[in-house]
Write an enzyme that holds these catalytic residues in place. Structure first.
Site, PDB file in Angstrom:
ATOM      1  CB  SER A   1      16.220  17.548  41.246  1.00 27.76           C
ATOM      2  OG  SER A   1      17.034  16.428  41.037  1.00 27.76           O
ATOM      3  CB  CYS A   2      14.927  14.249  38.344  1.00 25.76           C
ATOM      4  SG  CYS A   2      16.697  14.504  38.557  1.00 25.76           S
ATOM      5  CG  ASP A   3       9.576  15.969  36.981  1.00 20.69           C
ATOM      6  OD1 ASP A   3       8.683  16.135  37.817  1.00 20.69           O
ATOM      7  OD2 ASP A   3      10.244  16.900  36.496  1.00 20.69           O
TER       8      ASP A   3
ATOM      9  CG  ASN B   1      13.179  14.259  31.346  1.00 22.04           C
ATOM     10  OD1 ASN B   1      13.532  13.403  30.554  1.00 22.04           O
ATOM     11  ND2 ASN B   1      12.391  15.266  31.008  1.00 22.04           N
TER      12      ASN B   1
ATOM     13  CD  GLU C   1      12.555  12.874  41.105  1.00 25.24           C
ATOM     14  OE1 GLU C   1      12.673  14.114  41.204  1.00 25.24           O
ATOM     15  OE2 GLU C   1      12.294  12.298  40.047  1.00 25.24           O
TER      16      GLU C   1
END
Length: 418
Positions: A5-7, A26, A92
């Site tokens: 997934s994301c940061d 992102n 997240e």
């Protein structure tokens, strides 16, 4: 495919240059998914009205704030966004000891949008999200297929004066206030012993499950998360890399710094492969309430090959047509049961043109470098233009009503010239 997934990042004074808060994210999603950037103005609603989220209908509030969102085009909510009060939220995926629910409820992305539409401060957004979580729960497929990709959610939320980290496990949650410095989150629990708000039965529940003995100091991450899985190790690596990149610019973090972090491929923050960074956002929020915030979005995959384009909340801001995907209304396969029986074309105008240019950059080195330079030149020009607004304010709001769309048109002109 191993879903990742994301940061998400936030930097507050004194880690930033000037009296500004810098927020960035992102959104890492399936590589074939289209992410759109859309604007919804503030609205008033009659009593008893409902709002149809991705899977379920819930009660609407009397007034919603204007929001700009970056979201997977198939759903109602958003991966990240901001509202007219300069509240920014990114979510997240997190996994822990509690199983994530595949029963349809609110998605974490729905909660991002609901928090932005209903809260004028970061702390109020925490309250909005947790109240909705308690009432409706979280669950349902988080991808446009029947993969059963489900997760709990963490949220990084900021406003003009502070940030909040909110982490959930089912309906249980903990929240931590961040008043200065910087913070980043990846796909793992990060709240430890500093807990500023919590679900009233969060500790009792953990004790009943045998996760906590009720005597040792309570550590949310230790109690609620898995300690060893490949997924946790991967997110832990990105988390450490992100923290180091923030530390490297500590005291001098700017929008450019944040864009550089989001573009960093060596760290894994700019993700490539079956899961990739499909959309990116950087917001610059002055602590002075008299000054506007500027919110930059790519609306295209891979920030290294994208332009961060500015959006400012002004009274007559116009719809963002070039980054809005086709709407299929009640005929959308997501709305029909059984869901996800087909995938319609969700590519918006900018996505189609960017896809072609990205292929050229990939295939022709010299030509690709020229295109990338022209894209960066456009981005720098826009940031210089925005610096005046961030420092002095907006004199003529109507001039900026189509700021994002004009920037998209300029980006597409760069493509056509290339």
């Amino acid at each position: 495919m191993q879903p990742s997934s994301c940061d998400t990042f936030v930097a507050l004074p004194p880690s930033t240059e000037g009296q500004r808060i810098i927020f960035g994210k992102n959104s890492d999603r399936p590589c074939d998914e289209v992410q759109e950037v859309v604007y919804f103005p503030a609205r008033d609603y009659a009593a008893e009205e409902k709002v149809e989220c991705t899977y379920i209908e819930i009660e609407q509030v009397g007034h919603t704030y204007a929001v700009v969102l970056s979201r997977p085009a198939w759903l109602w909510g958003a991966e990240m966004g901001a509202n007219e009060h300069q509240v920014c939220i990114g979510n997240e995926a997190v996994w822990g000891r509690e199983s994530a629910d595949d029963e349809e409820a609110l998605l974490g992305m729905d909660l991002v949008r609901l928090g932005l539409e209903r809260a004028d401060t970061a702390e109020k957004a925490v309250d909005v999200i947790t109240e909705l979580l308690e009432k409706y729960g979280q669950g349902g497929s988080c991808m446009e297929d029947e993969s059963g990709f489900n997760y709990h959610n963490s949220f990084l939320i900021s406003d003009r004066k502070e940030a909040w980290l909110l982490e959930t496990s089912g309906k249980h949650w903990a929240a931590e206030r961040v008043e200065d410095g910087y913070r980043n989150i990846s796909n793992q629990y990060g709240i430890t012993t500093k807990i500023d708000k919590e679900h009233p039965k969060m500790r009792e529940y953990a004790q009943s499950k045998g996760w906590w003995d009720g005597k040792t100091e309570f550590n949310f991450a230790t109690v609620y998360s898995f300690m060893t899985t490949a997924r946790i190790e991967a997110s832990g690596s990105r988390y450490c890399e992100g923290k180091q990149l923030l530390e490297k610019s500590n005291g001098h973090i700017t929008a450019e710094t944040m864009m550089g972090i989001l573009r960093d491929k060596d760290s894994g923050i700019n993700m490539e492969g079956m899961f990739m960074s499909t959309g990116s956002m950087v917001s610059v929020i002055p602590t002075n309430p008299e000054l506007p915030g500027v919110h930059y979005f790519t609306a295209t995959p891979d920030p290294e090959r994208s332009v961060f384009k500015p959006f400012i909340f002004v009274e007559n801001a116009r719809p963002l047509k070039e980054t809005s995907s086709p709407s299929y209304g009640p005929d959308d396969p997501v709305k029909k049961k059984p869901r996800f029986q087909s995938k319609p074309n969700r590519k918006h105008e900018l996505f189609v043109k960017h896809e072609l240019v990205a292929a050229i950059i990939e295939s022709y080195k010299d030509r690709g470098q020229k295109i990338t330079k022209n894209m960066r030149d456009l981005e720098r020009m826009k940031m210089i233009e925005m610096e005046k607004i961030l420092s002095s304010g907006v004199d003529k709001p109507d001039i900026h009503a189509d700021l994002f769309s004009r920037s998209v048109q300029e980006e597409m002109t760069v493509y056509s010239k290339s």
